[in-house]
Scaffold this motif. Structure first.
Motif, mmCIF file in Angstrom:
data_model
loop_
_atom_site.group_PDB
_atom_site.id
_atom_site.type_symbol
_atom_site.label_atom_id
_atom_site.label_comp_id
_atom_site.label_asym_id
_atom_site.label_seq_id
_atom_site.Cartn_x
_atom_site.Cartn_y
_atom_site.Cartn_z
ATOM 1 N N VAL A 92 0.843 -1.208 0.000
ATOM 2 C CA VAL A 92 0.000 0.000 0.000
ATOM 3 C C VAL A 92 0.874 1.253 0.000
ATOM 4 C CG1 VAL A 92 -1.563 1.347 1.470
ATOM 5 C CG2 VAL A 92 -2.045 -1.065 1.006
ATOM 6 N N VAL A 93 1.913 1.243 0.824
ATOM 7 C CA VAL A 93 2.813 2.410 0.880
ATOM 8 C C VAL A 93 3.415 2.657 -0.504
ATOM 9 C CG1 VAL A 93 4.990 3.286 1.859
ATOM 10 C CG2 VAL A 93 3.373 2.043 3.319
ATOM 11 N N SER A 94 3.843 1.593 -1.153
ATOM 12 C CA SER A 94 4.528 1.747 -2.441
ATOM 13 C C SER A 94 3.587 2.227 -3.537
ATOM 14 C CB SER A 94 5.174 0.423 -2.864
ATOM 15 O OG SER A 94 4.172 -0.496 -3.275
ATOM 16 N N GLU A 95 2.286 2.031 -3.315
ATOM 17 C CA GLU A 95 1.318 2.443 -4.332
ATOM 18 C C GLU A 95 0.766 3.846 -4.096
ATOM 19 O OE1 GLU A 95 -1.341 -0.896 -4.163
ATOM 20 O OE2 GLU A 95 -0.041 -2.142 -5.428
ATOM 21 N N SER A 96 1.274 4.552 -3.067
ATOM 22 C CA SER A 96 0.811 5.934 -2.857
ATOM 23 C C SER A 96 1.164 6.747 -4.093
ATOM 24 C CB SER A 96 1.483 6.605 -1.657
ATOM 25 O OG SER A 96 1.865 5.670 -0.702
ATOM 26 N N PRO A 97 0.246 7.629 -4.515
ATOM 27 C CA PRO A 97 0.522 8.394 -5.728
ATOM 28 C C PRO A 97 1.773 9.271 -5.566
ATOM 29 C CG PRO A 97 -1.704 8.822 -4.867
ATOM 30 C CD PRO A 97 -1.026 7.945 -3.891
ATOM 31 N N ASP A 98 2.540 9.401 -6.597
ATOM 32 C CA ASP A 98 3.738 10.253 -6.632
ATOM 33 C C ASP A 98 4.716 9.969 -5.509
ATOM 34 O OD1 ASP A 98 2.586 11.576 -8.806
ATOM 35 O OD2 ASP A 98 1.445 12.881 -7.447
ATOM 36 N N LEU A 99 4.937 8.739 -5.220
ATOM 37 C CA LEU A 99 5.896 8.395 -4.164
ATOM 38 C C LEU A 99 7.312 8.487 -4.738
ATOM 39 C CD1 LEU A 99 5.916 7.201 -1.164
ATOM 40 C CD2 LEU A 99 6.462 5.033 -2.287
ATOM 41 N N ASN A 100 8.001 9.571 -4.360
ATOM 42 C CA ASN A 100 9.366 9.740 -4.867
ATOM 43 C C ASN A 100 10.413 9.406 -3.831
ATOM 44 O OD1 ASN A 100 8.497 10.686 -7.381
ATOM 45 N ND2 ASN A 100 8.039 12.678 -6.413
ATOM 46 N N SER A 101 9.993 9.413 -2.578
ATOM 47 C CA SER A 101 10.943 9.080 -1.518
ATOM 48 C C SER A 101 10.224 8.160 -0.536
ATOM 49 C CB SER A 101 11.421 10.353 -0.821
ATOM 50 O OG SER A 101 10.306 11.017 -0.253
ATOM 51 N N ILE A 102 10.992 7.439 0.241
ATOM 52 C CA ILE A 102 10.351 6.496 1.160
ATOM 53 C C ILE A 102 10.092 7.167 2.511
ATOM 54 C CG2 ILE A 102 11.324 4.478 -0.004
ATOM 55 C CD1 ILE A 102 13.363 4.199 2.233
ATOM 56 N N PRO A 103 9.011 6.790 3.193
ATOM 57 C CA PRO A 103 8.762 7.352 4.523
ATOM 58 C C PRO A 103 9.958 7.084 5.441
ATOM 59 C CG PRO A 103 6.858 6.091 3.753
ATOM 60 C CD PRO A 103 7.965 5.840 2.773
ATOM 61 N N SER A 104 10.198 7.994 6.384
ATOM 62 C CA SER A 104 11.435 7.909 7.174
ATOM 63 C C SER A 104 11.544 6.616 7.980
ATOM 64 C CB SER A 104 11.549 9.121 8.096
ATOM 65 O OG SER A 104 10.419 9.144 8.949
ATOM 66 N N HIS A 105 10.398 6.029 8.365
ATOM 67 C CA HIS A 105 10.514 4.798 9.161
ATOM 68 C C HIS A 105 10.864 3.565 8.324
ATOM 69 C CE1 HIS A 105 6.200 5.400 8.280
ATOM 70 N NE2 HIS A 105 6.193 4.106 8.065
ATOM 71 N N TYR A 106 11.192 3.780 7.041
ATOM 72 C CA TYR A 106 11.728 2.673 6.234
ATOM 73 C C TYR A 106 13.224 2.850 5.963
ATOM 74 C CZ TYR A 106 7.078 0.840 5.279
ATOM 75 O OH TYR A 106 5.833 0.286 5.407
ATOM 76 N N ILE A 107 13.797 3.921 6.516
ATOM 77 C CA ILE A 107 15.202 4.200 6.182
ATOM 78 C C ILE A 107 16.149 3.400 7.080
ATOM 79 C CG2 ILE A 107 17.004 5.990 6.116
ATOM 80 C CD1 ILE A 107 14.828 7.963 5.250
ATOM 81 N N HIS A 108 17.027 2.652 6.426
ATOM 82 C CA HIS A 108 18.074 1.900 7.129
ATOM 83 C C HIS A 108 19.390 2.543 6.733
ATOM 84 C CE1 HIS A 108 15.676 -1.612 8.506
ATOM 85 N NE2 HIS A 108 14.864 -1.125 7.591
ATOM 86 N N SER A 109 19.918 3.371 7.607
ATOM 87 C CA SER A 109 21.059 4.188 7.197
ATOM 88 C C SER A 109 22.284 3.349 6.852
ATOM 89 C CB SER A 109 21.394 5.187 8.289
ATOM 90 O OG SER A 109 21.460 4.492 9.513
ATOM 91 N N THR A 110 22.449 2.224 7.521
ATOM 92 C CA THR A 110 23.664 1.450 7.259
ATOM 93 C C THR A 110 23.394 0.277 6.321
ATOM 94 O OG1 THR A 110 23.196 0.101 9.183
ATOM 95 C CG2 THR A 110 24.705 1.949 9.515
ATOM 96 N N PRO B 163 7.909 -4.723 -2.999
ATOM 97 C CA PRO B 163 7.475 -3.841 -4.088
ATOM 98 C C PRO B 163 8.644 -3.006 -4.623
ATOM 99 C CG PRO B 163 6.178 -3.475 -2.082
ATOM 100 C CD PRO B 163 7.332 -4.347 -1.715
ATOM 101 N N ARG B 164 8.446 -2.485 -5.817
ATOM 102 C CA ARG B 164 9.413 -1.534 -6.381
ATOM 103 C C ARG B 164 9.607 -0.426 -5.354
ATOM 104 N NH1 ARG B 164 9.927 2.819 -9.266
ATOM 105 N NH2 ARG B 164 7.852 3.550 -8.684
ATOM 106 N N CYS B 165 10.832 0.051 -5.223
ATOM 107 C CA CYS B 165 11.103 1.018 -4.157
ATOM 108 C C CYS B 165 11.779 2.249 -4.748
ATOM 109 C CB CYS B 165 12.024 0.366 -3.128
ATOM 110 S SG CYS B 165 12.501 1.470 -1.795
ATOM 111 N N PRO B 166 11.233 3.453 -4.478
ATOM 112 C CA PRO B 166 11.819 4.646 -5.104
ATOM 113 C C PRO B 166 13.230 4.992 -4.592
ATOM 114 C CG PRO B 166 10.017 5.246 -3.617
ATOM 115 C CD PRO B 166 10.025 3.750 -3.711
ATOM 116 N N GLN B 167 13.597 4.539 -3.415
ATOM 117 C CA GLN B 167 14.963 4.800 -2.921
ATOM 118 C C GLN B 167 15.578 3.489 -2.387
ATOM 119 O OE1 GLN B 167 13.679 8.013 -0.192
ATOM 120 N NE2 GLN B 167 15.336 9.219 -1.124
#
Ligand code: OGA
Ligand code: NI
Length: 356
Positions: free
Chosen positions: A18-36, A212-216
């Motif tokens: 569902v997150v990946s299908e949000s319209p115009d998703l160019n960046s991922i929500p911060s709680h998906y970021i794994h810095s390392t 899903p396909r991931c913008p970042q």
């Protein structure tokens, strides 16, 4: 204040689909970021071992002997190999992937019926790995189904049941043959693993993974570095790569040969072999081009078996190797891994006996 960065979702979590299908998703929500997440640059290895399954059943003894040697070496040096000529029809593998795709594409409310509440529920779908315990979520939805010794299956899509029954039986048969050959590679009787770990009631789980396909993709992670519990996991995928294995301290991309099975060793093979064969650490990365679907069938001992090193592999003289792992009931090990954060080989590490 909860420590989890995803506390905004209370009971349930939105799927990453569902997150990946949000319209115009160019960046991922911060709680998906794994810095390392993608610190080490992976290598493309052409050296990943390939096992020709037909040689394990061949009656030409040279070919058979070489296949056993190759398998033993693959388990010892890689904990990973690709199996060709395994006899599972390509069409069945395609159907498994297609019906798994159909499952994830059902309306969210339909999938919710199979959410499960407890890690030992026989049918359970969800997102990430253990969303309530994780600081950052993984870019992955999953479906986990216990398929042996008792067969379970979500009631939808309708076609799931027959396809899953047939594929899981085929993958158990391939696994039993491989474990027989692995027993022999350890200089044990072909039935040694089968008998000691009560594989008549081997525990088998069907795991569908949807990335899903991931913008970042460089900031996200599909599955973190981990080893699998159990003996052998067989993985198939929809021709979109993403699996990486740790080999000699480096991440290696697995580029699957056409129509091959990707097989990795699990923690209980490491324990049973008294550390001769190590369970391989692996992870799944995501990409910006296409949705990746993989199906893993995980095969372990019977849940009630207490697994320790094989007595034949634990020396009795002072110059030989003592037991390097404490024994633990498989069910307890599995529960412990599934109900915590997925973290390398942390459960296995607790069983290591130092000094041996
Ligand atoms: C797993 C796993 C990797 C992948 O399900 O345990 O490691 O490539 N999956 O999907
Ligand atoms: Ni895994």
């Amino acid at each position: 204040m909860a420590t989890s960065a995803v506390a905004q979702f209370s009971d349930t979590y939105s799927t990453v689909k569902v997150v990946s299908e949000s319209p115009d998703l160019n960046s991922i929500p911060s709680h998906y970021i794994h810095s390392t997440s993608l610190d080490a640059s992976p290598e493309d290895s052409k050296a990943i071992p390939v096992i020709d399954f037909s040689h394990l059943t061949s009656n030409q003894s040279d070919q058979w002997y070489k296949a056993i040697q190759d398998l033993g070496e693959a388990c010892e040096k890689w904990g990973f190999f690709m199996v060709v000529n395994h006899g599972i029809p390509e069409s069945l593998i395609r159907e498994v992937i297609e019906v798994t795709d159909k499952f994830f594409n059902m309306p969210e409310e339909e999938k919710k019926r199979f959410e499960g509440k407890h890690v030992l529920d026989p049918v359970r779908c969800g997102t990430s790995f253990n969303a309530s315990k994780e600081k950052a979520l993984f870019w992955r939805d999953f479906l986990k189904v216990f398929v042996h010794p008792e067969f379970h299956c979500p009631s939808d899509p309708r076609a799931f049941r027959d396809i899953m029954l047939e594929y899981c039986e085929s993958s158990r048969n391939v696994t039993k043959k491989l474990l027989g050959a692995i027993s022999e590679s350890l200089n044990l009787d072909e039935r040694a693993i089968y008998n000691a770990l009560e594989l008549d009631s081997m525990f088998q789980i069907f795991i569908g993974n949807y990335y899903p396909r991931c913008p970042q993709p460089e900031l996200a992670m599909g599955m973190p570095p981990h080893s699998d519990h159990g003996l052998l996991t067989i993985l198939i995928e929809n021709q979109v790569g993403g699996l990486q294995i740790m080999h000699e301290g480096k991440w290696v991309n697995v580029n699957a040969l056409p129509n091959s099975l990707l097989v990795n060793t699990g923690d209980h093979l490491e324990i049973f072999s008294n550390g001769k064969y190590k369970s391989v650490v692996h992870r799944a990365v995501v990409n910006g081009r296409a949705t990746r679907i993989s199906v893993a069938t995980a095969h372990g001992p019977s849940l009630e078996t207490t697994v320790g090193p094989a007595s034949q592999l634990v020396g009795s003289t002072s110059s030989s190797q003592g037991a390097r792992y404490a024994a633990m009931k498989y069910k307890d090990f599995m529960y412990s891994q599934q109900s915590n954060q997925l973290d390398g080989k942390s459960i296995l590490d607790r069983l290591r006996i130092h000094g041996n």
